[in-house]
Write a protein that holds these residues in place. Sequence first.
Motif, PDB file in Angstrom:
ATOM      1  N   LEU A  59      90.336   8.415  76.281  1.00 18.02           N
ATOM      2  CA  LEU A  59      91.614   8.795  75.599  1.00 18.02           C
ATOM      3  C   LEU A  59      91.266   9.515  74.392  1.00 18.02           C
ATOM      4  CD1 LEU A  59      94.655   8.299  75.960  1.00 18.02           C
ATOM      5  CD2 LEU A  59      94.489   6.302  75.057  1.00 18.02           C
ATOM      6  N   GLY A  60      90.238   8.958  73.843  1.00 17.29           N
ATOM      7  CA  GLY A  60      90.068   9.597  72.260  1.00 17.29           C
ATOM      8  C   GLY A  60      89.956  11.143  72.202  1.00 17.29           C
ATOM      9  N   THR A  61      89.266  11.630  73.386  1.00 15.28           N
ATOM     10  CA  THR A  61      88.757  12.994  73.600  1.00 15.28           C
ATOM     11  C   THR A  61      90.163  13.730  73.841  1.00 15.28           C
ATOM     12  OG1 THR A  61      88.043  12.771  76.006  1.00 15.28           O
ATOM     13  CG2 THR A  61      86.430  12.597  74.302  1.00 15.28           C
ATOM     14  N   PRO A  90      95.100   0.386  68.580  1.00 16.25           N
ATOM     15  CA  PRO A  90      94.819   1.111  67.509  1.00 16.25           C
ATOM     16  C   PRO A  90      93.975   2.604  67.946  1.00 16.25           C
ATOM     17  CG  PRO A  90      93.712  -0.751  67.551  1.00 16.25           C
ATOM     18  CD  PRO A  90      94.663  -1.232  68.246  1.00 16.25           C
ATOM     19  N   SER A  91      93.515   2.394  69.163  1.00 20.16           N
ATOM     20  CA  SER A  91      93.018   3.599  70.046  1.00 20.16           C
ATOM     21  C   SER A  91      93.698   4.253  70.831  1.00 20.16           C
ATOM     22  CB  SER A  91      91.917   3.091  70.902  1.00 20.16           C
ATOM     23  OG  SER A  91      92.443   2.701  71.940  1.00 20.16           O
ATOM     24  N   LEU A 148      85.970   6.446  65.425  1.00 17.85           N
ATOM     25  CA  LEU A 148      86.564   5.133  65.113  1.00 17.85           C
ATOM     26  C   LEU A 148      86.982   4.358  66.294  1.00 17.85           C
ATOM     27  CD1 LEU A 148      87.422   4.170  62.275  1.00 17.85           C
ATOM     28  CD2 LEU A 148      89.567   4.634  62.668  1.00 17.85           C
ATOM     29  N   ASP A 149      87.353   5.190  67.448  1.00 18.36           N
ATOM     30  CA  ASP A 149      87.451   4.517  68.604  1.00 18.36           C
ATOM     31  C   ASP A 149      86.222   4.063  69.082  1.00 18.36           C
ATOM     32  OD1 ASP A 149      90.063   5.328  68.626  1.00 18.36           O
ATOM     33  OD2 ASP A 149      89.805   6.812  69.910  1.00 18.36           O
ATOM     34  N   PHE A 192      84.759   8.732  60.204  1.00 20.78           N
ATOM     35  CA  PHE A 192      85.937   8.949  59.692  1.00 20.78           C
ATOM     36  C   PHE A 192      86.254   9.188  58.639  1.00 20.78           C
ATOM     37  CE2 PHE A 192      89.674   6.251  58.625  1.00 20.78           C
ATOM     38  CZ  PHE A 192      90.607   6.766  59.409  1.00 20.78           C
ATOM     39  N   LEU A 193      85.370   8.485  57.478  1.00 17.02           N
ATOM     40  CA  LEU A 193      86.010   8.551  56.169  1.00 17.02           C
ATOM     41  C   LEU A 193      85.799   9.983  55.895  1.00 17.02           C
ATOM     42  CD1 LEU A 193      84.604   5.059  54.740  1.00 17.02           C
ATOM     43  CD2 LEU A 193      87.356   5.978  55.039  1.00 17.02           C
ATOM     44  N   HIS A 194      84.258  10.413  56.220  1.00 17.65           N
ATOM     45  CA  HIS A 194      83.916  11.751  55.983  1.00 17.65           C
ATOM     46  C   HIS A 194      84.937  12.755  56.174  1.00 17.65           C
ATOM     47  CE1 HIS A 194      79.802  11.636  54.718  1.00 17.65           C
ATOM     48  NE2 HIS A 194      79.927  10.221  55.163  1.00 17.65           N
TER      49      HIS A 194
END
Lengths: 166, 379
Positions: free
Chosen positions: B367-369, B24-25, B127-128, B135-137
């Motif tokens: 990785l997320g960034t 997922p990430s 989320l990661d 995330f919802l916002h």
Amino acid sequence: MAIINDILQGFLTTVKGMIVTGKECFVPAVTVQYPTEKRPIPERFRGMLVNDASICIACDKCVRICPVNCLYCEGEGKGKARRASVFTIDYVKCCWCALCVEVCPVDSLYMSHDYETVFTDRSQMIRDFCQDPIPPIGGRQKPAEESSDNPAEKKEGESNSGRAAA
Amino acid sequence: MITPAQPKPLQGEPLVVHMGPQHPSTHGVLRVELHTDGEVVERAIPNIGYLHRCKEKIGESIGYDAYVPYTDRMDYLAAMNNNWTWAMCVEKLAEIEVPERAEYIRVFVGELNRIASHLVAVGTYGLDLGAFTPFLHAFREREMTLDILEELSGGRLCFGYVRIGGVAEDMTARAMDMTRRFLKQFRAKLDSFNELLSFNHIFIKRTANIGALSGEQAIAYGITGPMLRASGVDWDLRRDEPYSIYNRFEFDIPVGQGLKGQVGDNWDRYWIRIREMYESTRILEQVIDGFPEGSHMGKVPAVLRPPKDAEVYVRTECPRGELAFYMISDGSKVPFRLKARGPSFCNLSVFEELTRDMLIADVVATLGTFDVVMGEVDR
Ligand code: SF4
Ligand code: SF4
């Protein structure tokens, strides 16, 4: 000392975040309970592609522009009487790009507002509009009378097809 | 008497762990080969190619205008910017003039799409790291931008809206109203988003001082976009090589300052995106105030045949960095050669270097960034 500061800061900033979340309790929900409730569809929504085969003049323009080759068209008759005898679309391949809608000189091809379509088998996804005309379900089609009488004139005057202007 | 064999000293053979392709990430189908020694990652090798769709070859076999939907599917989170780059490239090749109104609409959709794309980036980054609420916002705000873009183009992800010579359909009054309403509350929403995630102490602890990328390193690897600016390099094509009508608007280029740690660390890369969203709202405000009258489509020949041996290289600032198309024409209806330079692909090249001797949890945070979109890495 640093660790105590970290714990304190971590706690305080999380509480701040929680306050933001707490405020959301008083904001109306934006989610939609889909099958029972539906959001309004904008005018230009691109749903299932539909062709009104009674006014299609089988000019093959849409077939040529389609990037994935999912349209097939055969015509019969000459000049103004020319109409499509076979016009199929393969919904498996179609990518809903609306390029074909833009080039169509008589606006017989349009994107309907229908998006709830289910097929149980791939062969059903190939649809012949001459055999199986689809009742229009709303979409960005222009009135049929306006477009059906003289395709050539329509093409000149139409403002939204840039390629026809030059 | 038999002496028991002396146990050998423990051999430090790295354990290879596969992260992805369905992790997922990894934000798509990216497989990362982690050579780990305990909790420490000695090497992290990104393996790409799961989403390869021969985009360049397809471009060489179908017409210029029919390729627009294909560019949508490269960087599907910023489809407008991709369409735009492609259209600009063909316009330069075939010397097509674009009306002023069309340019305004292009900047409008481009900046809206930038906001939408950055919202996904920051939302999924939370989320990661295990923060679900931001995330919802982020996705709620993104929904509003997508509603505006849907009003204009009819699509919500793959718009195919920017066409060669202009845009597919004209701006509507309703879209303008929606944008005004959106802009009115978006900054306040971003501020509360900052409270929720950006300045959360736990979040800062997890991201600051980790994965710092220096400016020299970033330039050496050909990094572009928010990642480059986070490393302290002040470079943005919208200002430094103004294309379209960007020279008419006033906006700042945020640069990483190392507010919470080093310059170019994970938190900086995240923060730059938030600040770019503030700047995009500024551009949007100027755009909707200055909308000129006119046509949304220029004069385009019915059959596009650019001059023989024409050669162009056009680059623009997409949300992820510089997207460029290089094209050679042989005078026929299709380009002779097409090459796309995707920002995500080049940005990912520094991943192995950056994650050396990192903890496994930090690899995910790094990785997320990067904000990679695999559709663009593989093309
Ligand atoms: S919408 Fe696009 S893919 Fe579908 S039939 Fe028309 S041109 Fe082809
Ligand atoms: S472009 Fe329109 S008129 Fe021509 S073949 Fe297609 S649907 Fe028929």
